[in-house]
Write a protein that holds these residues in place. Structure first.
Motif, PDB file in Angstrom:
ATOM      1  N   SER A  94       9.925  -5.005  -5.206  1.00 55.26           N
ATOM      2  CA  SER A  94       9.547  -4.035  -6.234  1.00 55.26           C
ATOM      3  C   SER A  94       8.162  -4.340  -6.786  1.00 55.26           C
ATOM      4  CB  SER A  94      10.576  -4.046  -7.360  1.00 55.26           C
ATOM      5  OG  SER A  94      11.864  -3.691  -6.880  1.00 55.26           O
ATOM      6  N   VAL A  95       7.870  -5.650  -6.969  1.00 53.44           N
ATOM      7  CA  VAL A  95       6.533  -6.033  -7.461  1.00 53.44           C
ATOM      8  C   VAL A  95       5.457  -5.580  -6.491  1.00 53.44           C
ATOM      9  CG1 VAL A  95       5.035  -8.013  -7.961  1.00 53.44           C
ATOM     10  CG2 VAL A  95       7.366  -7.949  -8.856  1.00 53.44           C
ATOM     11  N   VAL A  96       5.733  -5.798  -5.192  1.00 51.38           N
ATOM     12  CA  VAL A  96       4.752  -5.400  -4.177  1.00 51.38           C
ATOM     13  C   VAL A  96       4.574  -3.882  -4.165  1.00 51.38           C
ATOM     14  CG1 VAL A  96       4.273  -5.375  -1.697  1.00 51.38           C
ATOM     15  CG2 VAL A  96       5.187  -7.440  -2.786  1.00 51.38           C
ATOM     16  N   ALA A  97       5.696  -3.175  -4.217  1.00 48.68           N
ATOM     17  CA  ALA A  97       5.611  -1.712  -4.149  1.00 48.68           C
ATOM     18  C   ALA A  97       4.884  -1.141  -5.353  1.00 48.68           C
ATOM     19  CB  ALA A  97       7.026  -1.131  -4.054  1.00 48.68           C
ATOM     20  N   ILE A  98       5.261  -1.655  -6.568  1.00 52.51           N
ATOM     21  CA  ILE A  98       4.604  -1.144  -7.781  1.00 52.51           C
ATOM     22  C   ILE A  98       3.113  -1.471  -7.749  1.00 52.51           C
ATOM     23  CG2 ILE A  98       4.518  -1.381 -10.287  1.00 52.51           C
ATOM     24  CD1 ILE A  98       7.534  -1.897 -10.215  1.00 52.51           C
ATOM     25  N   SER A  99       2.809  -2.717  -7.304  1.00 52.37           N
ATOM     26  CA  SER A  99       1.398  -3.119  -7.244  1.00 52.37           C
ATOM     27  C   SER A  99       0.640  -2.248  -6.255  1.00 52.37           C
ATOM     28  CB  SER A  99       1.289  -4.597  -6.843  1.00 52.37           C
ATOM     29  OG  SER A  99       1.947  -5.412  -7.796  1.00 52.37           O
ATOM     30  N   TYR A 100       1.281  -1.922  -5.118  1.00 55.29           N
ATOM     31  CA  TYR A 100       0.633  -1.075  -4.109  1.00 55.29           C
ATOM     32  C   TYR A 100       0.260   0.275  -4.703  1.00 55.29           C
ATOM     33  CZ  TYR A 100       0.103   1.816   0.052  1.00 55.29           C
ATOM     34  OH  TYR A 100      -0.378   2.698   0.989  1.00 55.29           O
ATOM     35  N   TYR A 101       1.171   0.882  -5.433  1.00 59.70           N
ATOM     36  CA  TYR A 101       0.896   2.188  -6.030  1.00 59.70           C
ATOM     37  C   TYR A 101      -0.174   2.086  -7.116  1.00 59.70           C
ATOM     38  CZ  TYR A 101       4.768   4.292  -3.498  1.00 59.70           C
ATOM     39  OH  TYR A 101       5.590   4.756  -2.524  1.00 59.70           O
ATOM     40  N   LEU A 102      -0.118   1.008  -7.928  1.00 55.68           N
ATOM     41  CA  LEU A 102      -1.131   0.833  -8.977  1.00 55.68           C
ATOM     42  C   LEU A 102      -2.513   0.613  -8.391  1.00 55.68           C
ATOM     43  CD1 LEU A 102       0.770  -1.360 -11.608  1.00 55.68           C
ATOM     44  CD2 LEU A 102       0.112   1.055 -11.784  1.00 55.68           C
ATOM     45  N   VAL A 103      -2.569  -0.227  -7.337  1.00 59.57           N
ATOM     46  CA  VAL A 103      -3.872  -0.472  -6.684  1.00 59.57           C
ATOM     47  C   VAL A 103      -4.396   0.834  -6.091  1.00 59.57           C
ATOM     48  CG1 VAL A 103      -5.013  -1.643  -4.752  1.00 59.57           C
ATOM     49  CG2 VAL A 103      -3.462  -2.902  -6.269  1.00 59.57           C
ATOM     50  N   GLY A 104      -3.544   1.647  -5.524  1.00 60.63           N
ATOM     51  CA  GLY A 104      -3.964   2.939  -4.976  1.00 60.63           C
ATOM     52  C   GLY A 104      -4.541   3.826  -6.066  1.00 60.63           C
TER      53      GLY A 104
END
Length: 436
Positions: free
Chosen positions: A368-378
Motif C-alpha cells: 500500500s505504501v508503494v502504491a500510494i507513493s507511486y500515485y503521489l509521485v505521479g
C-alpha cells in the motif's frame, strides 16, 4: 388468655383411638382393607346401610375412629394412612360352642361384609375364652380348633393370659387367634386383644413390599453389571463412544428413578410398620409355653429377615442411583475435558491464522505504501511539468527523482501512525472488557 386454635384438637388426638373393653367370652373379627380416598368415602355410605339392616343408629361415621354399638354386637372402624380396619365384636357366645364356630361376623346381614370397598390385606377371627372359673382348653382341643396346624403360643402379661395362633390362613380364608383369659380384667383383655390384632395387621402391611423387593432384585443385578461395564470402559479405553455411553446412562438413570418412585413409599412404610410390630411385641411381656415358639420368636425368625431384605433392596437402589450420578459426573468431566482440548486446538489454530493474517497485513501495508507513493509521485510529476512549462527554472526529471524517497518516507510514517492508533484503541477495549 390467647388460646392456640389447635389446642383442643391436640388433646383429642391422644384419645382418638381408645383401647376397647372386651369381656370374656367373646368373638372378635378384624378385617384390614387397603383402599383409596374414594373407597374410604364409599365405606361411609356402606356403614350407613347398617342402620337400616340392624335398626341401630349409626351416628357420625366420618371420624378417624368410629365405634358402632348395637347391644351384644359392636363395630369399630379405624382410618389409617393407606388402609382401614374393621373390628367386629360379638358378645352373644353360646355355651359349649366351638372356638371359631361363632365369629364376630355372625350378627351381620348376609353379604354386607363381602361388599366392603377396598382390598382385603388381613382378615382373622379371635376367639376369647374365659378360664377364670373353668379350666382352659386342652392342647388337643386347641390344635383341633386350628385345624392341626403348627401352633405359636405364649403366656403374655406375666402369665395372666394364654395366646395361640398359627399365622396361617385356614379353610374359611381367615386367620385365627385364641386368647384364653386367666385372670385379666375386661380393660386389660381389650388392650391385649388390640395389641395382638395390630401385630397381625402391621406384619402383613410390612410384608407388602417383599414381592416388590424380589422383583427389583434381578433388575438391580442387571443394572449393576451394566454400570460396572460402563465404568470399566471409561477407565480403560482412551477412545469411547461418548454419545452411546451417555444414552446408556440416561436410560439407566430413568429406570432407577422409575423404580424409586414405585418403591420409596412402600419400603419406608415397611420400616414404619416393622417398628410398630416390635413395639407391640415388647408390650406383650411374653413367657414361653413349653415346646412352642413365642410370637416374638416367630416374628424375629420370619418377619425380621423379610424386612431386612426390603431394606437391603432399598439401600442397594439408593447406592446404585448415587453410583450412576458419579459415573455421569465422570462422563461429563470427560466430555468437558474433550471440549477444553478442542478449544485449545481451535485457539492455537486461530493464533496461527492471526499471525499469518498479520504477516499478510504487513505485506499489504508495504504494498500500500508503494502504491500510494507511486500515485503521489505521479501527481507531483504532473505538477513539476506544469511548473517547468510555466517558465520556472527547475529540472522536472531531477525534481521527480528527489520526491520519490520523500514521498515514500511521508507515506510510511502516516501508515505507521494510523496502525499504532488502531492498536491503542484495541488495547483500551480489551482492558475495559477484562475489568467488566
Amino acid at each position: 388468655m390467647n388460646i392456640h386454635p389447635l389446642r383442643s384438637q391436640l388433646y383429642d388426638e391422644l384419645h382418638s383411638r381408645p383401647f376397647q373393653v372386651i369381656p370374656s367370652p367373646a368373638r372378635v373379627t378384624q378385617i384390614a382393607l387397603q383402599c383409596t380416598e374414594a373407597e374410604k368415602r364409599a365405606q361411609l355410605e356402606h356403614l350407613k346401610e347398617l342402620q337400616n339392616l340392624l335398626g341401630c343408629p349409626v351416628g357420625h361415621t366420618d371420624r378417624s375412629c368410629f365405634e358402632y354399638d348395637c347391644g351384644d354386637f359392636r363395630l369399630r372402624r379405624e382410618k389409617h394412612t393407606e388402609f382401614t380396619t374393621y373390628t367386629f365384636i360379638n358378645l352373644d357366645v353360646p355355651e359349649d360352642s366351638d372356638p371359631f364356630e361363632v365369629t364376630g361376623l355372625t350378627p351381620l346381614p348376609d353379604g354386607w361384609v363381602d361388599t366392603l370397598p377396598g382390598e382385603v390385606v388381613a382378615a382373622f377371627h379371635v376367639s376369647i375364652e374365659d378360664a377364670r372359673q373353668s379350666p382352659e382348653p386342652a392342647l388337643p382341643e386347641v390344635k383341633e380348633a386350628f385345624e392341626d396346624m403348627r401352633l405359636v403360643g405364649s403366656s403374655p402379661q406375666d402369665g395372666d393370659a394364654r395366646v395361640w395362633t398359627s399365622f396361617q390362613l385356614h379353610s374359611d380364608g381367615f386367620g385365627r387367634l385364641m386368647v384364653v383369659n386367666k385372670q385379666m380384667s375386661d380393660s386389660q383383655l381389650g388392650r391385649l386383644t388390640q395389641r395382638l390384632m395390630e401385630i397381625e395387621v402391621y406384619r402383613l402391611m410390612a410384608l407388602l413390599s417383599l414381592p416388590l423387593a424380589h422383583s427389583l432384585s434381578p433388575e438391580l443385578v442387571r443394572m449393576d453389571a451394566r454400570l460396572a461395564d460402563l465404568t470399566q470402559q471409561l477407565s480403560e479405553e482412551d477412545s469411547v463412544n461418548e454419545k452411546a455411553l451417555l444414552s446408556d446412562l440416561v436410560d439407566m438413570a430413568s429406570s432407577i428413578e422409575s423404580w424409586r418412585a414405585r418403591s420409596t413409599f412402600r419400603f419406608g412404610a415397611t420400616q414404619a410398620y416393622h417398628a410398630l410390630v416390635l413395639t407391640r411385641l415388647e408390650e406383650l411381656r411374653e413367657d414361653e409355653v413349653s415346646g412352642h415358639l413365642t410370637i416374638t420368636e416367630f416374628m424375629t425368625r420370619r418377619l425380621t429377615p423379610a424386612v431386612r431384605t426390603c431394606e437391603a433392596s432399598n439401600k442397594r437402589l439408593e447406592d446404585l442411583s448415587r453410583r450412576v450420578d458419579r459415573v455421569s459426573d465422570m462422563m461429563r468431566t470427560r466430555v468437558e475435558l474433550g471440549i477444553h482440548e478442542q478449544n485449545q486446538q481451535l485457539l492455537s489454530s486461530m493464533d496461527r491464522r492471526s499471525r499469518i493474517q498479520l504477516m499478510m497485513q504487513h505485506t499489504v501495508e508495504g504494498l500500500s505504501v508503494v502504491a500510494i507513493s507511486y500515485y503521489l509521485v505521479g501527481l507531483l510529476k504532473f505538477l513539476f511539468i506544469a511548473m517547468y512549462d510555466a517558465g520556472l527554472p527547475i529540472d522536472k526529471t531531477l525534481a521527480t527523482g528527489i520526491s520519490v524517497p520523500v514521498v515514500l518516507l511521508i507515506v510510511w510514517l502516516m501508515t505507521r501512525r494510523i496502525h499504532h492508533h488502531f492498536i491503542k484503541l484495541a488495547r483500551k477495549d480489551r482492558i475495559g472488557a477484562d475489568e467488566t
